[in-house]
Motif scaffolding. Sequence first.
Motif, mmCIF file in Angstrom:
data_model
loop_
_atom_site.group_PDB
_atom_site.id
_atom_site.type_symbol
_atom_site.label_atom_id
_atom_site.label_comp_id
_atom_site.label_asym_id
_atom_site.label_seq_id
_atom_site.Cartn_x
_atom_site.Cartn_y
_atom_site.Cartn_z
ATOM 1 N N ASN A 73 13.910 3.747 1.715
ATOM 2 C CA ASN A 73 14.410 2.403 2.021
ATOM 3 C C ASN A 73 13.394 1.323 1.646
ATOM 4 O OD1 ASN A 73 16.862 3.357 2.954
ATOM 5 N ND2 ASN A 73 16.191 3.428 5.079
ATOM 6 N N ILE A 74 12.134 1.537 1.999
ATOM 7 C CA ILE A 74 11.089 0.554 1.674
ATOM 8 C C ILE A 74 10.921 0.445 0.163
ATOM 9 C CG2 ILE A 74 8.588 0.183 1.720
ATOM 10 C CD1 ILE A 74 8.584 0.863 4.603
ATOM 11 N N PHE A 75 10.890 1.587 -0.526
ATOM 12 C CA PHE A 75 10.710 1.598 -1.981
ATOM 13 C C PHE A 75 11.842 0.821 -2.661
ATOM 14 C CE2 PHE A 75 10.684 3.255 -6.284
ATOM 15 C CZ PHE A 75 9.326 3.369 -6.562
ATOM 16 N N SER A 76 13.076 1.106 -2.291
ATOM 17 C CA SER A 76 14.239 0.436 -2.889
ATOM 18 C C SER A 76 14.221 -1.064 -2.597
ATOM 19 C CB SER A 76 15.542 1.029 -2.366
ATOM 20 O OG SER A 76 15.642 2.373 -2.738
ATOM 21 N N GLU A 77 13.863 -1.414 -1.381
ATOM 22 C CA GLU A 77 13.824 -2.819 -0.976
ATOM 23 C C GLU A 77 12.803 -3.600 -1.804
ATOM 24 O OE1 GLU A 77 11.703 -4.953 2.764
ATOM 25 O OE2 GLU A 77 13.083 -3.332 3.282
ATOM 26 N N VAL A 78 11.634 -3.022 -2.017
ATOM 27 C CA VAL A 78 10.556 -3.720 -2.717
ATOM 28 C C VAL A 78 10.692 -3.626 -4.233
ATOM 29 C CG1 VAL A 78 8.053 -3.772 -3.089
ATOM 30 C CG2 VAL A 78 8.963 -3.475 -0.782
ATOM 31 N N LYS A 79 10.996 -2.426 -4.756
ATOM 32 C CA LYS A 79 11.008 -2.211 -6.211
ATOM 33 C C LYS A 79 12.363 -2.492 -6.872
ATOM 34 C CE LYS A 79 7.943 -1.103 -8.178
ATOM 35 N NZ LYS A 79 7.007 -2.073 -8.758
ATOM 36 N N GLY A 80 13.441 -2.466 -6.095
ATOM 37 C CA GLY A 80 14.765 -2.719 -6.674
ATOM 38 C C GLY A 80 15.374 -1.514 -7.361
ATOM 39 N N ILE A 81 14.698 -0.365 -7.300
ATOM 40 C CA ILE A 81 15.257 0.902 -7.804
ATOM 41 C C ILE A 81 14.957 1.976 -6.768
ATOM 42 C CG2 ILE A 81 15.018 0.336 -10.264
ATOM 43 C CD1 ILE A 81 12.577 2.197 -10.361
ATOM 44 N N ILE A 117 13.710 5.780 -5.415
ATOM 45 C CA ILE A 117 12.615 6.701 -5.749
ATOM 46 C C ILE A 117 13.095 7.678 -6.816
ATOM 47 C CG2 ILE A 117 11.238 8.637 -4.870
ATOM 48 C CD1 ILE A 117 10.905 7.111 -2.243
ATOM 49 N N GLN A 118 14.339 8.139 -6.693
ATOM 50 C CA GLN A 118 14.894 9.088 -7.668
ATOM 51 C C GLN A 118 14.918 8.486 -9.078
ATOM 52 O OE1 GLN A 118 15.432 12.261 -6.853
ATOM 53 N NE2 GLN A 118 15.841 12.666 -8.988
ATOM 54 N N GLN A 119 15.320 7.222 -9.181
ATOM 55 C CA GLN A 119 15.329 6.561 -10.491
ATOM 56 C C GLN A 119 13.911 6.450 -11.049
ATOM 57 O OE1 GLN A 119 17.407 3.087 -9.007
ATOM 58 N NE2 GLN A 119 19.176 3.518 -10.316
ATOM 59 N N PHE A 120 12.952 6.153 -10.183
ATOM 60 C CA PHE A 120 11.553 6.055 -10.600
ATOM 61 C C PHE A 120 11.056 7.407 -11.109
ATOM 62 C CE2 PHE A 120 6.941 5.810 -9.826
ATOM 63 C CZ PHE A 120 6.647 4.606 -10.455
ATOM 64 N N ILE A 121 11.431 8.475 -10.414
ATOM 65 C CA ILE A 121 11.046 9.827 -10.841
ATOM 66 C C ILE A 121 11.661 10.143 -12.209
ATOM 67 C CG2 ILE A 121 11.354 12.303 -10.364
ATOM 68 C CD1 ILE A 121 11.125 11.571 -7.350
ATOM 69 N N ILE A 122 12.924 9.822 -12.383
ATOM 70 C CA ILE A 122 13.607 10.088 -13.656
ATOM 71 C C ILE A 122 12.921 9.351 -14.799
ATOM 72 C CG2 ILE A 122 15.750 9.664 -14.955
ATOM 73 C CD1 ILE A 122 17.247 10.336 -12.279
ATOM 74 N N ILE A 176 0.841 -1.202 0.000
ATOM 75 C CA ILE A 176 0.000 0.000 0.000
ATOM 76 C C ILE A 176 0.875 1.250 0.000
ATOM 77 C CG2 ILE A 176 -1.623 1.341 1.408
ATOM 78 C CD1 ILE A 176 -2.875 -1.407 2.217
ATOM 79 N N LEU A 177 1.905 1.257 0.832
ATOM 80 C CA LEU A 177 2.793 2.418 0.920
ATOM 81 C C LEU A 177 3.558 2.623 -0.393
ATOM 82 C CD1 LEU A 177 3.738 4.732 2.658
ATOM 83 C CD2 LEU A 177 5.455 3.220 3.660
ATOM 84 N N ILE A 178 4.066 1.534 -0.985
ATOM 85 C CA ILE A 178 4.776 1.629 -2.270
ATOM 86 C C ILE A 178 3.847 2.214 -3.328
ATOM 87 C CG2 ILE A 178 5.850 0.289 -4.141
ATOM 88 C CD1 ILE A 178 7.529 0.499 -1.529
ATOM 89 N N ASP A 179 2.614 1.725 -3.350
ATOM 90 C CA ASP A 179 1.653 2.213 -4.327
ATOM 91 C C ASP A 179 1.342 3.695 -4.109
ATOM 92 O OD1 ASP A 179 0.553 0.724 -6.546
ATOM 93 O OD2 ASP A 179 -1.393 1.467 -5.827
ATOM 94 N N LYS A 180 1.259 4.122 -2.865
ATOM 95 C CA LYS A 180 1.034 5.540 -2.566
ATOM 96 C C LYS A 180 2.194 6.391 -3.086
ATOM 97 C CE LYS A 180 -1.747 5.334 1.676
ATOM 98 N NZ LYS A 180 -1.721 5.644 3.122
#
Length: 186
Positions: A109-117, A119-124, A68-72
């Motif tokens: 930390n949670i985002f990187s752990e779950v998604k493997g990238i 947040i900055q990379q996701f934004i880019i 839920i947090l990752i999706d948010k």
Amino acid sequence: MKLYIKYMVSQRCKMLVKEELLKLGLRYVVLDLGMVELLEDITQEQHDQLKVNLLRSGLELLDDKKSILIDKIKNVIIEMVHYSDQLPKVNYSDFISEKLNYDYTYLSNIFSEVKGITIQQFIIIHKIERVKELLLYDELNLTEIAYQLHYSSVAHLSNQFKKVTGLSPSFFKQLKRKRKGNLENL
């Protein structure tokens, strides 16, 4: 009662969810990207039926807190980059942290752990997708796009674009013109 829905990232997704809620007779107060707030609690049977119906449309009802947090986080970024006229003037980390009421380090930390990238990379990645959209619409030049998406310069945008896509923005635009020309010659 709030429900969180994965892959709900567009207006079309919102319409799909709205239809599914209506089919089940569920009334909502808020229907937003990735989240719906219902007027009343739902039964386990309604929950299970909604989950099945959403899966058929490629959407997923989230149950665990990390998902839920990752999706948010993803929805804040997608809304910020794709659906906002202007990106926030503050740092993205401050904006996301403020929007979700969590410490950015924790979110990161949670985002990187779950998604493997990161947040900055996701934004880019999403900023480059937005640049592609704007280039295809052909309404803004590269300088205006760089300004709108808060790049420090056109060179910075171009370097990041090339790093992500393997193409320069101008070559990407030429490909669009060639494709359009080829279609017209059919």
